[in-house]
Design an enzyme around this catalytic site. Sequence first.
Site, PDB file in Angstrom:
ATOM      1  CG  HIS A   1      44.083  51.036  55.221  1.00  0.00           C
ATOM      2  ND1 HIS A   1      42.792  50.753  55.613  1.00  0.00           N
ATOM      3  CD2 HIS A   1      44.092  50.956  53.862  1.00  0.00           C
ATOM      4  CE1 HIS A   1      42.048  50.522  54.547  1.00  0.00           C
ATOM      5  NE2 HIS A   1      42.819  50.627  53.469  1.00  0.00           N
TER       6      HIS A   1
ATOM      7  CB  CYS B   1      44.273  48.987  50.818  1.00  0.00           C
ATOM      8  SG  CYS B   1      44.369  50.661  50.120  1.00  0.00           S
TER       9      CYS B   1
ATOM     10  CG  ASN C   1      41.135  46.455  53.929  1.00  0.00           C
ATOM     11  OD1 ASN C   1      39.984  46.364  53.536  1.00  0.00           O
ATOM     12  ND2 ASN C   1      41.931  47.428  53.531  1.00  0.00           N
TER      13      ASN C   1
ATOM     14  CG  ASN D   1      49.311  51.150  42.662  1.00  0.00           C
ATOM     15  OD1 ASN D   1      49.199  51.163  43.889  1.00  0.00           O
ATOM     16  ND2 ASN D   1      49.714  50.070  42.005  1.00  0.00           N
TER      17      ASN D   1
END
Length: 400
Positions: free
Chosen positions: A327, A345, A347, A322
């Site tokens: 990252h 995400c 981070n 999804n």
Amino acid sequence: MRSLRTARRLPAALVALGLAAALGLGACSGDPAPTPTSQPPAGGSGSAAEALPAKLTTQPAAGAHDVAPGDPVKVTVADGQLESVTLTNSEGKQVAGQLAADKRSWATTEVLGYGKSYTWAGTATGADGKPVQLSGQFTTVSPKRQVSGSLNVGDDKTYGIAMPIALTFSSKVTDKAAAEKALSVETTPKTEGSWAWLSDTQVHWRPKEYYQPGTKVTVTAKIYGVKIGDGVYGKQDVSASFTIGRSQIVKGDTRTHRMQVIRDGQQIADYPVSYGLDSDPGRVTHSGTHVVMEKYPTYSMSNPRYGYTDVNVPWAVRISNNGEFIHGLQASVWAQGKQNVSHGCLNLSPARAKEYYDGVLTGDPVEITGSTQQLSPRDGDYSDWTYSWDDWTKLSALSA
């Protein structure tokens, strides 16, 4: 007195005659005395009436049509032994087979072809010592369609402790029970697990609990020749053997803006993170057990809904379908450990992302808590751990 004296004077011959008669009456049973018989020879049946001729049975039976090549192909004999067996296809090639040690059965050791005719030949010797000929023919099915299968795991690979096994078929499977019976997973040490159909084309296997580190796993899908739908048969077998690596679990809490890396029971990292913006359902990071799917040194991200395309980020580790990744992102370092500002995400700073990236395995679990949205089966191919064990096992086509 006189009669007693008379009895005492009876001749000895008469006494002997009377005794013999009495003994004869006592031994009489109405049947003649049994006559001794010789013992049957070793291994014999004991009488000529029990020395039966050999009885041969073939599977499939002579004259059978549309036989599935995946079905058992064998010959058995009762009251005798097989002397020779051949099974020959229409091109004259003999099918490889194996005679059992007791010579009472023979079975193929290679698969048959689709749309072919096969002929039995051979002999057996019965208990009566007489030969019986083996004969007959059958034909295999010509499928309307052949379906292939592909695995998400590979030989000699190493995966994380939450790694699901996924078998994807090239088209819809209507007889899921027949297909599932052709699947097997062997683990060392023994690991409880179950298959579950997540769609008409995909079936997954996962353990009840995370694998033990170092577990050896072999998955086999013997689908060639198996009928998995109306006129639909498996195209080829597929298999893979792999190993589960060390235990590594990421534990993240969107409320604390941090994530810990636990390796073999010991915390090896505690990173400041910026998770997805909680106030926007389209950006929130989902709570639940994610699974690392793949990783890239750089990855281009786009989300036109939120006004960005082709944004390259370093050290990207996908944890769902999804759009959730772990990252690096230099632009959000100011918020990492303090605020959740991402688009779903996790981070990290580029340096910390690289550190995590270097040690991660496909199949590592990432357990997120604290957000307003829960991970669900709709969130991608590796959503296996969103199911309770009871709900998971109910998705097997072989569940009671």
